[in-house]
Design an enzyme around this catalytic site. Structure first.
Site, short mmCIF file in Angstrom:
data_model
loop_
_atom_site.label_atom_id
_atom_site.label_comp_id
_atom_site.label_asym_id
_atom_site.label_seq_id
_atom_site.Cartn_x
_atom_site.Cartn_y
_atom_site.Cartn_z
N CYS A 96 20.70 18.44 -8.79
CA CYS A 96 21.54 17.44 -7.90
C CYS A 96 21.12 16.65 -7.00
O CYS A 96 20.91 15.55 -7.10
CB CYS A 96 22.74 18.30 -7.15
SG CYS A 96 23.57 19.54 -8.12
N HIS A 152 25.09 16.40 -0.51
CA HIS A 152 23.91 17.26 -1.02
C HIS A 152 22.49 16.26 -0.61
O HIS A 152 21.63 16.26 -1.68
CB HIS A 152 24.12 17.55 -2.54
CG HIS A 152 23.07 18.89 -2.62
ND1 HIS A 152 23.19 19.25 -4.27
CD2 HIS A 152 22.49 19.61 -2.10
CE1 HIS A 152 22.48 20.65 -4.07
NE2 HIS A 152 22.09 20.55 -2.89
#
Length: 557
Positions: A96, A152
């Site tokens: 991610c 993130h």
């Protein structure tokens, strides 16, 4: 012709049955909020800067789209891709944070210090503040910039938040995962908190138990309804789906009762909901007058995770690995501005390329001293020209678990093969160290109620192996290792790795900070590092040092 007509009729019937409307309609009978600007801008209105809509899916497997042969229905993605340009030699990063950092900076991980793993919730870490971001560059040329979904990229300081990194507005989550309905996340036992934000504050008012995919789509519709389509907009939609935990509203399971594997069934329902959400985003673009001057980019952030229902077949490996199944992604561009619509691009494209490509399309400027790893690939995508990219550094991770049998000798004195790394140069791909889970996971692996690895294909490597070489063009499934047959090619790629490594910055991967505990922050995950406290401490220490120096001077006198 009769057969074609019958198939077309069945196709239309299935679309209507699944609740998908024609592009000009909308779901349900209620009017959507906001203005009713269905018309296109009047002649002479400024239109040169396109609206940019970047949709990033989370953990979608390479096979998990209809046009790659999936049993999961994705009519929206199939239609958008078929009418646009499919990217069939498109690469991202295996996890991610790395993919998101490279998208937003146009730089490899080795040039931002984020080359190891992901940013954990309790780490005092974020995308380094000295990196200029894509939304910042677009704002410079008049774009309104909005982010909806998963960030993130770190949040330990307020300066790390999306609204401080170029976005006019932010609605979404800061962490890598969380409950789709409650938006709570536990990083470890007792370290739990709420993770839904609107701009810089916890969005408690939006905590209505709405499934995140649908909630994010509603927010996108509101943004489009309230913005003037005559002014350029950058909309970054980073959906949480289809990342674990595997959750979906009940009605999306309807077509997948026959899938025995519970994880695959849930995953299918999540993807069906995501496909419908993207349909609704596209409808809103048309309704409010953006579509004709828009560029829609769709991408997964990494490969799928078979243990969580994702499929990368026929590619090898999974999320978190440098095999093709971890880094080769579903991707396409859909836009009325494309010259070669309905085509397939097999040229090399990487997620870092979006930074210079989109800035150039937006008529922005890239500073001469900015060292980018991405290329402007618009002509490659739109016109079918050759890609300016000939290589990709997939990564060099100096602190990942070292391969036991790796050595400088195995790397011909050029490279320590204990280090995890991967590089692509033209047709060749080289991996060293520990590349990660290497099975091929065919569709029949999901045939049973639980995960079944007996169907997986495995290769037993000879003891001590730490170098692999593949001709990816001829062997995209990485079945034939050519490292012993082509030692000169291995040496060339090892030298290229060594050259890249000389430009690497130190790894940023700090230990966890106990101050990050949401219990100390009102039960919310959010910035905990106070710059003022650090300044006060430094000021006190400076004052103490001055007093000591003055005392020492008096003594000396």
């Amino acid at each position: 012709r009769m057969v074609a007509a019958v198939l077309a009729g069945l196709s239309l019937l299935s679309l209507l049955t699944c609740g998908y409307l024609a592009w000009g309609g909308r779901r349900g009978g209620a009017e959507e909020p906001g203005n009713m600007l269905g018309e296109e801008p009047a002649a002479g209105a400024p239109r040169s800067q396109p609206h940019i809509i970047f949709i990033l899916a989370d953990d979608q497997g390479f096979r998990d789209v209809g046009y790659h042969g999936s049993e999961i229905r994705t009519p929206t993605l199939d239609k958008l891709a078929a009418e646009g340009v499919k990217l069939e030699n498109y690469y991202v990063q295996p996890m991610c944070t790395p993919s998101r950092s490279q998208l937003i900076t146009g730089k490899y991980q080795i040039h931002t210090g984020l080359q190891h793993s992901i940013i954990r919730p309790t780490q005092p870490n974020c995308l380094p503040l000295d990196n200029v971001t894509l939304p910042q560059k677009l704002k410079e040329v008049g774009y309104s910039t909005h982010m909806v979904g998963k960030w993130h990229l770190g949040f330990y300081r307020r300066e790390c938040m999306p609204t401080q990194r170029g976005f006019d507005s932010f609605f979404g989550s800061l962490l890598g995962s969380g409950d789709y309905y409650t938006h709570f996340k536990c990083d470890s036992p007792g370290i739990c908190g709420y993770d839904l934000y609107e701009n810089d504050n916890a969005a408690w008012d939006h905590d209505n138990g709405i499934y995140s995919t649908q909630m994010y789509t509603q927010k996108v519709q509101q943004i489009l309804a309230s913005h003037n389509p005559r002014k350029p907009i950058f909309l970054y939609i980073a959906y949480q789906a289809v990342h674990s935990p595997l959750q979906a509203p009940g009605r999306y399971f309807e077509h997948y009762r026959s899938i025995n594997n519970i994880n695959r069934r849930r995953y299918a329902a999540m993807l069906a909901c995501l496909d419908e959400a993207i349909n609704n985003v596209t409808l809103a673009l048309r309704k409010y007058g953006y579509y004709e001057n828009s560029i829609i980019i769709y991408s997964s952030d990494n490969g799928g995770q078979p243990m969580a229902g994702g499929s990368n077949w026929p590619l090898r490996g999974s999320k978190g690995t440098y095999w093709e199944g971890g880094i080769r992604a579903v991707g396409f561009v859909h836009s009325p501005l494309l010259k070669n619509k309905g085509s397939v691009c097999k040229e090399l494209v990487h997620i870092t390329d979006w930074f210079p490509t989109l800035i150039t399309l937006a008529e922005g400027q890239i500073d001469e001293d900015t060292q980018l790893d991405g290329y402007d690939v618009w002509e490659t995508i739109s016109e079918g020209r050759r890609s300016p990219r000939v290589d990709i550094l997939h990564n060099i991770d100096p602190i990942y678990t070292k391969a036991k049998n790796g050595s400088w000798a195995a790397g011909y004195g050029i490279w320590n093969t204990a280090i995890q790394s991967a590089i692509r140069v033209n047709h060749w791909k080289l991996l060293t160290g520990n590349p990660g889970y290497s099975d091929w996971v065919p569709p029949q692996a999901f045939s049973n109620a639980g995960p079944n690895r007996w169907h997986n294909e495995r290769v037993s490597w000879s003891a001590g192996k730490t170098v692999w070489l593949f001709n990816i063009t001829a062997d995209p499934y990485e079945r034939v290792d050519l490292s012993a047959r082509h030692p000169e090619v291995v040496k060339q790629l090892l030298r290229r790795l060594s050259q890249f490594n000389k430009t690497a910055v130190p790894v940023r991967y700090p230990p966890k900070d106990p101050r990050s505990n949401p219990k100390l922050n009102g039960g919310v995950w959010g910035p905990w590092f106070k710059e003022d406290e650090k300044k006060k401490k430094s000021d006190k220490s400076k004052g103490a040092n001055k007093q000591k120096k003055s005392k020492n001077r008096k003594k000396a006198n």
